[in-house]
Design an enzyme around this catalytic site. Sequence first.
Site, PDB file in Angstrom:
ATOM      1  N   HIS A 149      -4.794  -5.722  -6.239  1.00 46.49           N
ATOM      2  CA  HIS A 149      -4.596  -6.936  -5.417  1.00 46.49           C
ATOM      3  C   HIS A 149      -6.062  -7.218  -5.113  1.00 46.49           C
ATOM      4  O   HIS A 149      -7.140  -6.496  -5.085  1.00 46.49           O
ATOM      5  CB  HIS A 149      -3.521  -6.779  -4.288  1.00 46.49           C
ATOM      6  CG  HIS A 149      -4.231  -5.703  -3.235  1.00 46.49           C
ATOM      7  ND1 HIS A 149      -3.834  -4.329  -3.590  1.00 46.49           N
ATOM      8  CD2 HIS A 149      -4.732  -5.633  -2.023  1.00 46.49           C
ATOM      9  CE1 HIS A 149      -4.223  -3.613  -2.621  1.00 46.49           C
ATOM     10  NE2 HIS A 149      -4.529  -4.356  -1.742  1.00 46.49           N
ATOM     11  N   GLU A 185      -5.657   2.823  -2.390  1.00 47.84           N
ATOM     12  CA  GLU A 185      -6.267   1.403  -2.077  1.00 47.84           C
ATOM     13  C   GLU A 185      -6.656   0.878  -3.672  1.00 47.84           C
ATOM     14  O   GLU A 185      -7.207   1.687  -4.611  1.00 47.84           O
ATOM     15  CB  GLU A 185      -7.396   1.322  -1.234  1.00 47.84           C
ATOM     16  CG  GLU A 185      -7.114   1.370   0.086  1.00 47.84           C
ATOM     17  CD  GLU A 185      -6.708  -0.069   0.413  1.00 47.84           C
ATOM     18  OE1 GLU A 185      -6.374  -1.038  -0.438  1.00 47.84           O
ATOM     19  OE2 GLU A 185      -6.727  -0.334   1.841  1.00 47.84           O
ATOM     20  N   CYS A 236     -12.520  -5.889   7.234  1.00 51.59           N
ATOM     21  CA  CYS A 236     -11.826  -6.243   5.578  1.00 51.59           C
ATOM     22  C   CYS A 236     -10.612  -7.098   5.899  1.00 51.59           C
ATOM     23  O   CYS A 236     -10.257  -7.226   7.088  1.00 51.59           O
ATOM     24  CB  CYS A 236     -11.430  -4.991   5.081  1.00 51.59           C
ATOM     25  SG  CYS A 236     -12.477  -3.672   4.800  1.00 51.59           S
ATOM     26  N   TYR A 278     -12.683  -1.435  -6.668  1.00 51.45           N
ATOM     27  CA  TYR A 278     -12.600   0.234  -6.396  1.00 51.45           C
ATOM     28  C   TYR A 278     -10.768   0.663  -6.352  1.00 51.45           C
ATOM     29  O   TYR A 278     -10.173  -0.106  -6.201  1.00 51.45           O
ATOM     30  CB  TYR A 278     -13.288   0.690  -5.226  1.00 51.45           C
ATOM     31  CG  TYR A 278     -12.603   0.253  -3.944  1.00 51.45           C
ATOM     32  CD1 TYR A 278     -11.810   1.236  -3.279  1.00 51.45           C
ATOM     33  CD2 TYR A 278     -12.463  -1.159  -3.454  1.00 51.45           C
ATOM     34  CE1 TYR A 278     -11.163   1.127  -2.224  1.00 51.45           C
ATOM     35  CE2 TYR A 278     -11.882  -1.113  -2.156  1.00 51.45           C
ATOM     36  CZ  TYR A 278     -11.124  -0.321  -1.779  1.00 51.45           C
ATOM     37  OH  TYR A 278     -10.393  -0.708  -0.358  1.00 51.45           O
ATOM     38  N   GLU A 293      -8.127  -2.491  -5.421  1.00 52.39           N
ATOM     39  CA  GLU A 293      -8.746  -3.710  -5.270  1.00 52.39           C
ATOM     40  C   GLU A 293      -9.909  -4.334  -5.758  1.00 52.39           C
ATOM     41  O   GLU A 293     -10.641  -3.556  -6.017  1.00 52.39           O
ATOM     42  CB  GLU A 293      -9.054  -3.908  -3.618  1.00 52.39           C
ATOM     43  CG  GLU A 293      -8.110  -3.661  -2.651  1.00 52.39           C
ATOM     44  CD  GLU A 293      -8.255  -3.441  -1.063  1.00 52.39           C
ATOM     45  OE1 GLU A 293      -7.458  -3.809  -0.241  1.00 52.39           O
ATOM     46  OE2 GLU A 293      -9.589  -3.369  -1.104  1.00 52.39           O
ATOM     47  N   GLU A 328      -9.902  -9.307  13.991  1.00 49.63           N
ATOM     48  CA  GLU A 328     -10.305  -8.156  13.954  1.00 49.63           C
ATOM     49  C   GLU A 328     -11.145  -7.657  14.988  1.00 49.63           C
ATOM     50  O   GLU A 328     -11.276  -6.837  15.741  1.00 49.63           O
ATOM     51  CB  GLU A 328     -10.727  -7.600  12.662  1.00 49.63           C
ATOM     52  CG  GLU A 328      -9.806  -6.967  11.684  1.00 49.63           C
ATOM     53  CD  GLU A 328     -10.299  -6.086  10.552  1.00 49.63           C
ATOM     54  OE1 GLU A 328     -11.074  -5.138  10.745  1.00 49.63           O
ATOM     55  OE2 GLU A 328      -9.794  -6.461   9.246  1.00 49.63           O
ATOM     56  N   HIS A 387       0.914  -1.148   0.006  1.00 48.96           N
ATOM     57  CA  HIS A 387      -0.034  -0.152  -0.062  1.00 48.96           C
ATOM     58  C   HIS A 387       0.963   1.250  -0.257  1.00 48.96           C
ATOM     59  O   HIS A 387       1.613   1.628   0.977  1.00 48.96           O
ATOM     60  CB  HIS A 387      -0.889  -0.214   1.017  1.00 48.96           C
ATOM     61  CG  HIS A 387      -1.769  -1.218   1.104  1.00 48.96           C
ATOM     62  ND1 HIS A 387      -1.695  -2.287   1.691  1.00 48.96           N
ATOM     63  CD2 HIS A 387      -2.924  -1.356   0.399  1.00 48.96           C
ATOM     64  CE1 HIS A 387      -2.873  -2.923   1.701  1.00 48.96           C
ATOM     65  NE2 HIS A 387      -3.720  -2.296   0.777  1.00 48.96           N
ATOM     66  N   HIS A 397      -7.455  -9.474   3.397  1.00 49.92           N
ATOM     67  CA  HIS A 397      -6.707  -9.966   2.249  1.00 49.92           C
ATOM     68  C   HIS A 397      -6.669 -11.300   2.249  1.00 49.92           C
ATOM     69  O   HIS A 397      -5.943 -11.722   3.413  1.00 49.92           O
ATOM     70  CB  HIS A 397      -5.450  -9.145   1.906  1.00 49.92           C
ATOM     71  CG  HIS A 397      -5.442  -7.643   1.782  1.00 49.92           C
ATOM     72  ND1 HIS A 397      -5.293  -6.945   3.005  1.00 49.92           N
ATOM     73  CD2 HIS A 397      -5.663  -6.919   0.818  1.00 49.92           C
ATOM     74  CE1 HIS A 397      -5.488  -5.694   2.588  1.00 49.92           C
ATOM     75  NE2 HIS A 397      -5.378  -5.822   1.337  1.00 49.92           N
ATOM     76  N   TRP A 430     -14.572   2.706   0.433  1.00 48.63           N
ATOM     77  CA  TRP A 430     -15.336   1.481   0.054  1.00 48.63           C
ATOM     78  C   TRP A 430     -16.652   1.246   0.757  1.00 48.63           C
ATOM     79  O   TRP A 430     -17.579   0.937   0.034  1.00 48.63           O
ATOM     80  CB  TRP A 430     -14.151   0.201   0.229  1.00 48.63           C
ATOM     81  CG  TRP A 430     -13.882   0.222   1.653  1.00 48.63           C
ATOM     82  CD1 TRP A 430     -14.368  -0.485   2.642  1.00 48.63           C
ATOM     83  CD2 TRP A 430     -12.529   0.701   2.067  1.00 48.63           C
ATOM     84  NE1 TRP A 430     -13.666  -0.455   3.899  1.00 48.63           N
ATOM     85  CE2 TRP A 430     -12.418   0.236   3.445  1.00 48.63           C
ATOM     86  CE3 TRP A 430     -11.705   1.590   1.635  1.00 48.63           C
ATOM     87  CZ2 TRP A 430     -11.541   0.695   4.391  1.00 48.63           C
ATOM     88  CZ3 TRP A 430     -10.539   1.841   2.356  1.00 48.63           C
ATOM     89  CH2 TRP A 430     -10.434   1.508   3.754  1.00 48.63           C
TER      90      TRP A 430
END
Length: 189
Positions: free
Chosen positions: A34, A116, A69, A106, A118, A89, A27, A71, A166
């Site tokens: 990604h 960002e 969120c 986005y 993604e 989280e 980032h 990955h 997002w």
Amino acid sequence: MAVVDEQVVLLSESGSAIGVAPKATVHTAHTPLHLAFSCHIFDEAGRVLVTRRALAKRTWPGVWTNSFCGHPAPGEAMDAAVERRAAAELGVTLESYTLALPDFRYRAVDASGVVENEICPVYTARVTSGEGLLAPNPDEVMEYQWADPVLLLAAIEATPWAFSPWLTLQLPRLAGLGLPGQVAGAAAL
């Protein structure tokens, strides 16, 4: 705290995996496309969980966003990644979850210039709310709130700068699909 060697899956413009990169370095002002995911948790009353990102987050620190969120790691199934990040989280086990927006994508730039970029499938999940349900990781979440989705949509429309980009894009699309607890016509907000 993030694992030092955590990797993200890099994608071609068509969405095919083309490699991996360390999450800690991906980032930047030139973030490559990604793979990620977002999840919006709803309780039995139809409220949606919104979280405020920790101030130490690299992108959009301190802003309100969706529930969580993440990955997926290289080779990790998306379902496994969603379950892993819910626990990491928020300290929560999801009762159920559904892929709601499989093709969400986005690109956004925060105030510091970090991008960002993604392909980010969006999930909705269910939990039964109650005292002690959540145990947020302070490295990820500084505060949280259960919100009426209709009122949240109105807040996003009135003050989009207070929310992650997002969330401002995802929640109206989810409303178009029909949110739990949503009143008729709320998707037109």
